[in-house]
Motif scaffolding. Sequence first.
Motif, mmCIF file in Angstrom:
data_model
loop_
_atom_site.group_PDB
_atom_site.id
_atom_site.type_symbol
_atom_site.label_atom_id
_atom_site.label_comp_id
_atom_site.label_asym_id
_atom_site.label_seq_id
_atom_site.Cartn_x
_atom_site.Cartn_y
_atom_site.Cartn_z
ATOM 1 N N HIS A 147 -8.283 -24.458 -27.793
ATOM 2 C CA HIS A 147 -8.295 -23.099 -28.327
ATOM 3 C C HIS A 147 -8.588 -23.070 -29.831
ATOM 4 O O HIS A 147 -8.025 -23.831 -30.590
ATOM 5 C CB HIS A 147 -6.935 -22.449 -28.060
ATOM 6 C CG HIS A 147 -6.809 -21.070 -28.618
ATOM 7 N ND1 HIS A 147 -7.656 -20.047 -28.276
ATOM 8 C CD2 HIS A 147 -5.943 -20.546 -29.516
ATOM 9 C CE1 HIS A 147 -7.304 -18.947 -28.929
ATOM 10 N NE2 HIS A 147 -6.273 -19.230 -29.684
ATOM 11 N N SER B 210 -0.279 -19.247 -26.240
ATOM 12 C CA SER B 210 -1.593 -19.897 -26.250
ATOM 13 C C SER B 210 -2.509 -19.276 -27.293
ATOM 14 O O SER B 210 -3.460 -19.905 -27.728
ATOM 15 C CB SER B 210 -2.250 -19.814 -24.862
ATOM 16 O OG SER B 210 -2.982 -18.607 -24.714
ATOM 17 N N PRO C 12 -6.978 -17.743 -20.780
ATOM 18 C CA PRO C 12 -6.123 -18.317 -19.733
ATOM 19 C C PRO C 12 -6.139 -17.505 -18.447
ATOM 20 O O PRO C 12 -5.466 -17.863 -17.498
ATOM 21 C CB PRO C 12 -4.740 -18.302 -20.377
ATOM 22 C CG PRO C 12 -4.788 -17.208 -21.387
ATOM 23 C CD PRO C 12 -6.213 -17.039 -21.818
ATOM 24 N N THR D 105 -3.505 -23.849 -18.632
ATOM 25 C CA THR D 105 -3.360 -23.254 -19.967
ATOM 26 C C THR D 105 -2.644 -24.224 -20.902
ATOM 27 O O THR D 105 -3.026 -24.389 -22.058
ATOM 28 C CB THR D 105 -2.570 -21.938 -19.879
ATOM 29 O OG1 THR D 105 -3.251 -21.075 -18.972
ATOM 30 C CG2 THR D 105 -2.456 -21.263 -21.226
ATOM 31 N N LEU D 106 -1.630 -24.913 -20.380
ATOM 32 C CA LEU D 106 -0.894 -25.862 -21.211
ATOM 33 C C LEU D 106 -1.725 -27.115 -21.456
ATOM 34 O O LEU D 106 -1.743 -27.658 -22.555
ATOM 35 C CB LEU D 106 0.445 -26.205 -20.547
ATOM 36 C CG LEU D 106 1.402 -25.002 -20.441
ATOM 37 C CD1 LEU D 106 2.621 -25.351 -19.598
ATOM 38 C CD2 LEU D 106 1.827 -24.518 -21.826
ATOM 39 N N ASN E 24 -9.621 -19.642 -26.080
ATOM 40 C CA ASN E 24 -9.256 -19.906 -24.688
ATOM 41 C C ASN E 24 -8.969 -18.591 -23.962
ATOM 42 O O ASN E 24 -8.293 -17.713 -24.504
ATOM 43 C CB ASN E 24 -7.982 -20.759 -24.608
ATOM 44 C CG ASN E 24 -8.285 -22.247 -24.706
ATOM 45 O OD1 ASN E 24 -9.443 -22.664 -24.877
ATOM 46 N ND2 ASN E 24 -7.250 -23.062 -24.593
ATOM 47 N N ARG F 72 -2.451 -21.891 -32.924
ATOM 48 C CA ARG F 72 -2.586 -22.621 -31.675
ATOM 49 C C ARG F 72 -1.276 -23.357 -31.459
ATOM 50 O O ARG F 72 -0.823 -24.092 -32.331
ATOM 51 C CB ARG F 72 -3.751 -23.609 -31.828
ATOM 52 C CG ARG F 72 -3.869 -24.642 -30.761
ATOM 53 C CD ARG F 72 -5.128 -25.466 -30.999
ATOM 54 N NE ARG F 72 -5.165 -26.001 -32.346
ATOM 55 C CZ ARG F 72 -6.175 -25.860 -33.188
ATOM 56 N NH1 ARG F 72 -7.249 -25.233 -32.843
ATOM 57 N NH2 ARG F 72 -6.108 -26.372 -34.395
ATOM 58 N N MET G 91 -4.614 -26.290 -23.948
ATOM 59 C CA MET G 91 -4.210 -25.546 -25.148
ATOM 60 C C MET G 91 -4.938 -26.030 -26.411
ATOM 61 O O MET G 91 -5.380 -25.204 -27.215
ATOM 62 C CB MET G 91 -2.700 -25.699 -25.318
ATOM 63 C CG MET G 91 -2.073 -24.776 -26.312
ATOM 64 S SD MET G 91 -1.690 -23.186 -25.583
ATOM 65 C CE MET G 91 0.014 -23.412 -25.125
ATOM 66 N N ILE H 111 6.854 -26.289 -25.697
ATOM 67 C CA ILE H 111 5.766 -25.670 -26.459
ATOM 68 C C ILE H 111 6.311 -25.239 -27.815
ATOM 69 O O ILE H 111 7.413 -24.695 -27.892
ATOM 70 C CB ILE H 111 5.246 -24.407 -25.735
ATOM 71 C CG1 ILE H 111 5.002 -24.699 -24.257
ATOM 72 C CG2 ILE H 111 3.975 -23.877 -26.383
ATOM 73 C CD1 ILE H 111 4.846 -23.434 -23.408
#
Length: 793
Positions: free
Chosen positions: A548, A583, A556, A541-542, A554, A614, A545, A629
């Motif tokens: 997205h 996310s 996840p 997911t990271l 996205n 995002r 990212m 993040i």
Amino acid sequence: MQGLSLESPFFTFFLRLPEGRWDLFARDAAQIEEARLGAGVRAKAGGLRWNGRMEGAEVVHHGLEHTLHGPVHLARLRVPSEGIAFSVEFAACLERPLFLWRIGLENAGAETITVDTIDLLQLGPAAQGDDHAQRRGQATPTGAVRLHADPGDLAFFTNGFQSWSYAGTLGPGDRMPRTRLGPILWPENPDTPVSRRPGDFVAHMFGVLVDRTHRSGLLAGFLAQRQAFGTLQARLARYAPSLHLWAHGDQAELQSGRMLQTDWACLQPVAMDSLDPLAPYLDAVAVENGVQADRSAPVGWCSWYKYMKAVSEREIDSNLSWAAGHQATIPLSVFQLDDGYQAPDAEFLETNDRFPDGLGVLARRVSSQGFLPGLWLAPFITAPRSAFARRHPSWILRGRHGLPANAGSTWNVLSRGLDVTHPEVVDWARRMIRSAVHEHGFGYLKLDFLYAGVLEARRHDPTRTRAQALDAMLRLIRQEAGPDVTLLGCGCPMGSGLGVFDAMRIGTDVAPAWHPTYFGTQFFFRPEPTFPAVRNVLRNTLARMPLHRRWWINDPDCLLIRQEDTRLTPAEVQTLATVLALSGGSLIVSDDLPALAEERVEWLARLLPPLQGRAHVLDALDTDRPTEIVLEQQGPAGRWWLCAVLNWDEAPRSMPIDLRRFGLPEAATYLWADPWQRQAGVSTSSTLYLGSIPGHGIALLAVRPGSVDPVWLGDTLHVSQGHAVRQWETDGNRLQALLGMGRPRSGTAWIWLPAQPRAAELDGLPLGWQRAGEGIFAFDLHLGNTSRLMIHW
Ligand code: 9PG
């Protein structure tokens, strides 16, 4: 020297003729020297290799051209070779830092040939024992790629082949992550050598070579995967790194007079410390594939991660009633039935005896409760001994020796893939989609195990590459479903989903455990890079990212927020919830809703509606365990930054937060709130030192520059920590605010005030407060759809 050059504000390109070698100099950044093209084909008479030489090349065009990617300086050459006419195009975009090129292969002979690989970039020495490179006649050192005159610490970001595949950044000491479960797990992209040597990596569609010391890098990849799947191989030798980019011909037949043209290959210099380092490439991919990623992220419920294959109508009903009863406070919209409803010998959409009413009734029941009915389908995979497989032996993909191709051990048996070029499969798949959508009324389809349509095999239509075969099938599916249906791709080769799917799974399955766990044990399974686990979901997911809202929404995978039937600690659940929320992707909960503890329902409520925008992962190109993040927010109460710091360790850890890295402006003081730990504070330093973060935990802070006027620091009302504020007005020593999430919400808000409050009211009733720090006061709020807050000081 003979040759041809192209210029743009970002690049200088020079092609030597007739050698066919080319140099590319990016301004102040990467350099490529003596790159060359190549191709391998097979004819009756034997294999044929083009080593990129351009003897007798004719320049057909050399000048300005307008493309989807803006104006470009373009050169088009025609290179005759034994029986094949190559057309080669190079284009330097004038308005963005992208260099594009592609190769066309036209069969100029009388006989059909088959296409092996088409090499778009070969740089640096081939790895020892690299059969693939040797097969491509590339054992001798060729050109060079240089990111910096004095090379530093190299790393490579690899994008995996399909939804579930590994994505992340690896260093020279790392080995390419691979499963120890062999053919039991799903197959990855065939014809892709995966080395066991440290620093030897492969990526699919695109990858990024970076120099972590000098903070710059080079992305190489393809703008689409419609003609051929693309692979990038990288070797992190500090002084002589290698990059090989090729398109898979899959032994597709090229008949006399026919042409196969690769998708555009692309190079982009990368500034590692820019907030959005891959943006030019990712945006160009979206444009190239006609993506419109403007839908809102799906929010809802899915049956899989609680009930798995044992799901029944009864459980669907109990969750549906709960969701309907809580619609006012937990506004879900999609209600999706996953795998487990099918009859054992289903041909189509027949249900088993746990679903006596059938799918149509179920969909209507879901709709009548106000939800969008969703259905899981796996159109290209089947169990080997299924009635379906027996009825349609010719639909099953088979390898060269006639043995069925392995699609992985999906349901404890090695399953089979379907031939998506077979007209009967196409027809069957279209009828199934049409029936699910237009007869049964499902408005959301999760199409799973799509990689099973592109196994290495012979196909009914031998003229198509695997990428072309899947592309054609997926576009027909979209056509059948119609534009309004939400399509989610899962287990899908990433590039093939572009322009087809509204949402795309971008990682492996979630599970109610941090590390991969099988029948209660982590033994042996723990290192598995793509086995269901929260750790693996977070990593992908990271890493993915930035795709997205560019390529799709996205997905996840699901949120597991339950307190029972889980090995996840509260801190691990908060981490999963926070990363999924930041996310901005699909937010689908997969728990037994009626069994959720009040506290967990409250956590879920905070995540709705999903955040817009995002988030940026600041260290995603440094490591596959990124920790930082950021997502900037704006509203009536000003601008603020959601900053999250993730602790991957088992043990608690204190992690200083350098706010300048997160993009906050210089300020004399910063105000922050931390809703999970329920604390707030003021800092005069731009580095925050909070208490320690629990093992596998996350700190989610809302941070704002200090002010002389009242400041809303953050809250437990919503993960945004500010979108409950609709109006915010200060008048002398009085604050008036309009608050609300459009639905009843209770929670704590932290507000900074220039002085101690004297009185506070919510909707005309007196409101209490507690001191929570220097100038900071905590207010417990019970909000209606909207509420008025007044504070005097
Ligand atoms: C349903 C599930 C869920 C899930 C999908 C997909 O290799 N395997 O054995 C394997 C099995 C299941 C799986 C992935 C791999 O999960 O991602 O959300 O829909 O199918 O069967």
